[in-house]
Design a protein around this motif. Structure first.
Motif, PDB file in Angstrom:
ATOM      1  N   GLN A   1     -96.490  91.137  68.622  1.00  0.00           N
ATOM      2  CA  GLN A   1     -97.188  90.664  69.681  1.00  0.00           C
ATOM      3  C   GLN A   1     -98.802  91.113  69.238  1.00  0.00           C
ATOM      4  O   GLN A   1     -99.660  91.253  69.852  1.00  0.00           O
TER       5      GLN A   1
ATOM      6  N   HIS B   1     -91.090  91.445  72.024  1.00  0.00           N
ATOM      7  CA  HIS B   1     -92.385  90.608  71.576  1.00  0.00           C
ATOM      8  C   HIS B   1     -92.755  89.974  73.040  1.00  0.00           C
ATOM      9  O   HIS B   1     -93.820  88.929  73.816  1.00  0.00           O
TER      10      HIS B   1
ATOM     11  N   SER C   1     -93.452  91.993  76.928  1.00  0.00           N
ATOM     12  CA  SER C   1     -94.438  93.093  75.268  1.00  0.00           C
ATOM     13  C   SER C   1     -94.671  93.708  76.605  1.00  0.00           C
ATOM     14  O   SER C   1     -95.952  93.684  77.512  1.00  0.00           O
TER      15      SER C   1
ATOM     16  N   ASN D   1     -98.982  90.836  77.249  1.00  0.00           N
ATOM     17  CA  ASN D   1     -98.827  89.918  77.030  1.00  0.00           C
ATOM     18  C   ASN D   1     -99.512  88.509  77.981  1.00  0.00           C
ATOM     19  O   ASN D   1    -100.284  87.992  77.073  1.00  0.00           O
TER      20      ASN D   1
END
Length: 420
Positions: free
Chosen positions: A98, A139, A142, A161
């Motif tokens: 990500q 991810h 994250s 994130n």
């Protein structure tokens, strides 16, 4: 002979990335018998950072000739995806599915890996001359960790994130030297500049879970920390000849009706006594020692370690800055001294010359809007001499709604080490 200069910058569970004076090389480590070179990149010389996204074709590269610029390549297609220039030298780069994180001495940049858009700039972070930071490879969790103080071992945990601070962990009395997450992003291990104690914390709560003593006689420079894929073990390497492997297990009390052993009895005595002793002494009594150790055939060299399963057996991989890879067998039940199974050496090309330049035109060259070099002091986004328009999806790749996938065969979380 062309003098190759090996700088190990990334080791994942089954792959190794090596920066050299002529470019960089990516190796696959699936057997103790050989080390397969899967790619040789010569887009730029004197590479000191090379970070690969798992086993994909995406690789981020930084060279000594342009230390403020990061180039991102799709090496299987021989194309440059984009390049960014920053206000100061790049000290480390971290990736997951990500986010792509770039760490400078006093700032951190967070990019969306799907389109390389700059999402967040963390300015005026504590002085971080080594570029120490860790990014969870999961991810979904994250999390990003970096020093929260220049003078003591505080860890700032940031949600990459949601782009928000999570917690500050008071981990050590002296400044931090090493950080790493486990594969799920639920544990974080740390070591300070003293290098005597390694601690493991829960994430995101930041509660201390384990404490291990690496040694008492001398301070050392911890160069690498790495969890096993199941987070049952943690290895630590330093500038000494010894690598320590710790076992993450809670010591439960004996069940009712069982006769306590002499060791358990003594342990209870120490536990009871520790309540009357100073906190420094009490902490030392509760620290676990290494479950297994490795005696390296080198001393004082920068290295990076990882715990892996190679040919269905647990192994310890140690890559040193002189171009050697050491593979050791581990006894997961009894621990003890690990046995050297194989030693591999990165070899210079037979003709002694640097690697030939790629003949494939880069993506950046096909969309270049200007041939003027980017400013090295103010630009913090895509460089002006190449790359997609800022925020646009990279045209040559079909990204799904979920995490980016670039021709992956398998996923193996990376363990990275910054070298200067």
């Amino acid at each position: 002979m062309y003098p190759l200069h090996f700088l190990v910058s990334g080791l994942c569970f089954r792959s190794l990335s090596v920066g050299t004076k002529s470019g960089y090389r990516l190796f696959s480590v699936t057997s103790v018998d050989k080390m397969d070179c899967i790619h040789e990149g010569a887009e730029c010389p004197d590479v000191y950072i090379v970070e690969r996204l798992f086993s994909s074709s995406l690789v981020a590269v930084v060279s000594l000739s342009m230390p403020r610029r990061m180039n991102v390549y799709h090496f299987k297609r021989g194309t440059e995806i984009c390049n960014y220039s920053y206000s100061n030298n790049i000290l480390s780069v971290r990736l997951n599915r990500q986010r792509l994180v770039v760490c400078l001495e006093e700032s951190v940049y967070i990019h969306n890996i799907k389109d390389m858009k700059l999402l967040k700039t963390l300015l005026n972070t504590p002085h971080n001359p080594s570029g120490l930071c860790a990014l969870s490879v999961n991810h979904g969790n994250s999390y990003l960790a970096y020093p929260g103080s220049q003078t003591i071992g505080e860890i700032m945990v940031y949600d990459a994130n949601n782009l928000s601070k999570v917690t500050m962990i008071p981990a050590h009395d002296s400044p931090l030297a090493a950080l790493t997450f486990n594969a799920s992003g639920t544990k974080l291990a740390s070591a300070s500049e003293r290098g005597t104690v390694i601690r493991v914390f829960t994430i995101p709560e930041g509660q201390r879970l384990f404490e291990f003593r690496r040694g008492m006689k001398r301070y050392v420079n911890i160069s690498s920390l790495s969890f096993s894929s199941d987070a049952q073990f943690l290895c630590a390497s330093s500038n000494t000849e010894t690598v320590h492997i710790f076992k993450l297990e809670q010591h439960s009390p004996s069940r009712d009706g069982e006769s306590p052993t002499w060791g358990a009895y003594v342990g209870k005595m120490f536990t009871a006594a520790s309540t009357y002793l100073p906190s420094q002494v009490s902490d030392m009594m509760h620290q676990d020692r290494a479950f297994a150790t490795v005696r390296l055939n080198m001393f004082g060299l920068k290295n990076v370690c990882a715990l892996s399963t190679v040919q269905k057996l647990p192994r310890l991989l140690v890559a040193s800055s002189d171009g050697h890879l050491y593979i050791y067998n581990i006894d997961p039940q009894d621990g003890g001294e690990c046995v050297l199974e194989a030693q591999r050496e990165e070899e210079e090309p037979e003709d002694g010359r640097s690697l030939p330049p790629s003949t494939s035109p880069s993506y950046a060259a096909t969309v270049s809007l200007s041939s003027t070099p980017p400013s090295s002091t103010t630009l913090t986004g895509y460089s002006e001499d190449g790359g997609a328009e800022k925020g646009d999806v990279i045209p040559e790749h079909e990204f799904a709604e979920g995490p980016v996938c670039l021709d992956d065969e398998n996923e193996f979380p990376p363990v990275s080490k910054q070298t200067n």
